[in-house]
Design a protein around this motif. Structure first.
Motif, PDB file in Angstrom:
ATOM      1  N   VAL A  59      -5.888   2.365   1.610  1.00 23.69           N
ATOM      2  CA  VAL A  59      -6.310   3.267   0.793  1.00 23.69           C
ATOM      3  C   VAL A  59      -6.547   2.046  -1.103  1.00 23.69           C
ATOM      4  O   VAL A  59      -6.470   3.046  -1.450  1.00 23.69           O
ATOM      5  N   VAL A  60      -6.188   0.795  -0.414  1.00 25.84           N
ATOM      6  CA  VAL A  60      -5.849   0.233  -1.806  1.00 25.84           C
ATOM      7  C   VAL A  60      -7.594  -0.426  -2.105  1.00 25.84           C
ATOM      8  O   VAL A  60      -7.960  -0.858  -2.382  1.00 25.84           O
ATOM      9  N   LEU A  61      -7.804  -1.235  -1.080  1.00 29.50           N
ATOM     10  CA  LEU A  61      -9.218  -2.495  -1.148  1.00 29.50           C
ATOM     11  C   LEU A  61      -9.389  -1.409  -0.703  1.00 29.50           C
ATOM     12  O   LEU A  61      -9.884  -0.316   1.110  1.00 29.50           O
ATOM     13  N   ASN A  62     -10.746  -1.624  -1.035  1.00 27.99           N
ATOM     14  CA  ASN A  62     -12.089  -0.582  -0.568  1.00 27.99           C
ATOM     15  C   ASN A  62     -13.053  -1.328   0.023  1.00 27.99           C
ATOM     16  O   ASN A  62     -12.279  -2.565   0.891  1.00 27.99           O
ATOM     17  N   ALA A  63     -14.141  -0.868   0.849  1.00 27.27           N
ATOM     18  CA  ALA A  63     -15.158  -1.791   1.806  1.00 27.27           C
ATOM     19  C   ALA A  63     -15.530  -2.687   1.471  1.00 27.27           C
ATOM     20  O   ALA A  63     -15.594  -3.826   2.139  1.00 27.27           O
ATOM     21  N   GLU A  73     -13.329 -15.200   0.939  1.00 30.76           N
ATOM     22  CA  GLU A  73     -13.152 -15.126  -0.303  1.00 30.76           C
ATOM     23  C   GLU A  73     -11.999 -15.033  -1.195  1.00 30.76           C
ATOM     24  O   GLU A  73     -11.503 -13.806  -0.467  1.00 30.76           O
ATOM     25  N   THR A  74     -11.565 -14.466  -1.829  1.00 32.92           N
ATOM     26  CA  THR A  74      -9.882 -14.547  -2.839  1.00 32.92           C
ATOM     27  C   THR A  74     -10.079 -13.353  -3.316  1.00 32.92           C
ATOM     28  O   THR A  74     -11.147 -13.299  -4.360  1.00 32.92           O
ATOM     29  N   VAL A  75      -9.875 -12.020  -3.410  1.00 36.50           N
ATOM     30  CA  VAL A  75      -9.892 -11.261  -3.634  1.00 36.50           C
ATOM     31  C   VAL A  75      -8.592 -10.514  -4.513  1.00 36.50           C
ATOM     32  O   VAL A  75      -6.878 -10.446  -4.293  1.00 36.50           O
ATOM     33  N   PHE A  83      -2.205  -8.300  -7.875  1.00 33.66           N
ATOM     34  CA  PHE A  83      -1.956  -8.948  -6.769  1.00 33.66           C
ATOM     35  C   PHE A  83      -3.371  -9.884  -6.639  1.00 33.66           C
ATOM     36  O   PHE A  83      -4.370  -8.842  -6.472  1.00 33.66           O
ATOM     37  N   LYS A  84      -3.499 -10.504  -5.501  1.00 29.68           N
ATOM     38  CA  LYS A  84      -4.603 -11.471  -4.790  1.00 29.68           C
ATOM     39  C   LYS A  84      -3.930 -11.694  -3.318  1.00 29.68           C
ATOM     40  O   LYS A  84      -2.950 -12.274  -2.439  1.00 29.68           O
ATOM     41  N   VAL A  85      -5.612 -10.919  -2.436  1.00 26.19           N
ATOM     42  CA  VAL A  85      -5.442 -12.179  -1.076  1.00 26.19           C
ATOM     43  C   VAL A  85      -6.245 -13.010  -1.093  1.00 26.19           C
ATOM     44  O   VAL A  85      -7.608 -13.018  -1.196  1.00 26.19           O
ATOM     45  N   GLU A  86      -5.545 -14.303  -0.679  1.00 26.72           N
ATOM     46  CA  GLU A  86      -7.052 -14.949   0.270  1.00 26.72           C
ATOM     47  C   GLU A  86      -6.080 -15.414   1.198  1.00 26.72           C
ATOM     48  O   GLU A  86      -5.614 -14.956   2.059  1.00 26.72           O
ATOM     49  N   MET A  87      -7.138 -16.104   1.828  1.00 28.63           N
ATOM     50  CA  MET A  87      -7.498 -16.148   3.229  1.00 28.63           C
ATOM     51  C   MET A  87      -7.359 -17.855   3.860  1.00 28.63           C
ATOM     52  O   MET A  87      -7.014 -18.423   2.703  1.00 28.63           O
TER      53      MET A  87
END
Length: 360
Positions: A59-63, A73-75, A83-87
């Protein structure tokens, strides 16, 4: 090999002991593990209580953000905490997973409040899952805003279930397309009828009953209840929260039968009270007139009317007793031929006084 194992152990130990709160995910976006700093930050008892247990189903990250992650891409997000999310790439530049790290971890009151709220959210989700997982009850949420923003190609998670679900809905993804294939064709109601009813009429709540087809091809009955939430200034809800309860078909029919019987009883009592008052009014009225009437012919007529209504009242009481015996299955039937003319004349005499002028 030993050097590789040692390096892996070192990297693993570094991740778990890192002061920065972090989480690791596989290339499908499923949570692998949290480090100690993340568990401490949100007071978690289990890693699956973390609010983002799947990068592509939460419910946090949208489509749009999820699509960016898939593209490498880094979000970066600011809510509910930064916070950040990366591959994570391998030596040959292939994706092997994802990492999530909290940003700007400080001692500010806002940070502490956000961590507390996240911890409470995780605890609430865990308790709700425990309460729902073994029952015939499912809770759900539906967002009109997410539904309207859906591109009809990627699920925007506008409709989310918690607890027992219908597996044919593919874990509730793309329910807007799957619903028509599992809903019973004879049913005119469904989830979206309920949502639109609450939304368009600004109702505080509503409930409907319909059937969904299970894996064995048979239909099961569900009672769906919904309540409006996140109201705008005009009182229109943007979110529907509710429950889905599996109902027994036989119990539902019995419930409907009981309601119909209760309505019939109520109607019967209303009619009987009217029928009893009619002869009583005649008896009381002509008794008063009889006291002041000196004409013998008129007195004889009043007495006959009083006797006739006494008989009518007695027949009503006998009929009530007879119906009680029928209800108790104690009635004994006695069949015989009768002459209808006196019965019809008696009905006419009882009704004629109540017929308006000009009506035959």
């Amino acid at each position: 090999m030993k050097n590789t194992d040692s390096m892996n152990d070192l990297l693993s130990a570094t991740f778990y002991s890192c002061a920065l709160a972090g989480a690791m995910y596989d290339k499908e976006g499923k949570l692998i593990d949290l480090n100690r700093a993340m568990i401490t930050a949100f007071s978690l008892s289990d890693k699956h209580d973390f609010v983002i247990d799947n990068l592509f189903d939460n419910v946090v990250l949208n489509a749009h953000q999820q699509d960016l992650l898939r593209e490498g891409e880094t979000v970066v997000c600011d809510e509910p905490v930064p916070f950040k999310v990366e591959m994570i790439h391998s030596d040959c530049d292939d994706s092997i997973g994802y990492s999530l790290w909290l940003l700007e971890q400080g001692k500010s009151e806002v940070d502490r409040e956000n961590r507390l709220l996240m911890g409470q959210l995780a605890e609430s989700r865990m308790l709700m899952r425990m309460a729902l997982e073994d029952g015939k009850l499912a809770a759900y949420s539906f967002s009109f805003d997410r539904f309207q923003a859906c591109d009809k190609k990627h699920c925007n998670r506008c409709f989310q279930f918690y607890g027992k679900t219908n597996t044919l809905l593919d874990k509730n993804r793309f329910i807007c397309r799957a619903l028509s294939s599992v809903r019973k064709p004879d049913d005119s109601l469904d989830f979206f009828y309920l949502f639109n009813k609450i939304h368009d009429e600004k109702l505080p709540g509503y409930n409907v009953i319909f059937h969904l087809k299970g894996q064995d091809g048979t239909y099961k009955m569900y009672e769906v209840t919904g309540k409006g939430a996140d109201l705008d200034e005009e009182g229109v809800p943007h979110v529907i929260l509710g429950s889905v309860i599996e109902r027994n078909e036989h119990e539902h029919e019995e419930h409907q039968g009981a309601e119909a019987l209760e309505m019939l009883k109520s109607t019967f009592l209303d009619n009987m009270s009217h029928e009893i008052r009619t002869p009583l009014n005649a008896i009381v009225g002509f008794s008063d007139m009889l006291e002041d009437e000196a004409d013998p012919v008129a007195r004889k007529m009043y007495i006959d009317i009083i006797k006739g209504n006494n008989c009518a009242l007695l027949e009503l009481v006998n009929d009530l007793l007879e119906m009680s015996r029928i209800d108790a299955n104690m009635v004994v039937w006695d069949f015989e031929n009768i002459y209808l003319t006196p019965i019809l004349n008696a009905v006419y005499e009882m009704a004629v006084s109540r017929v308006p002028e000009g009506v035959k």
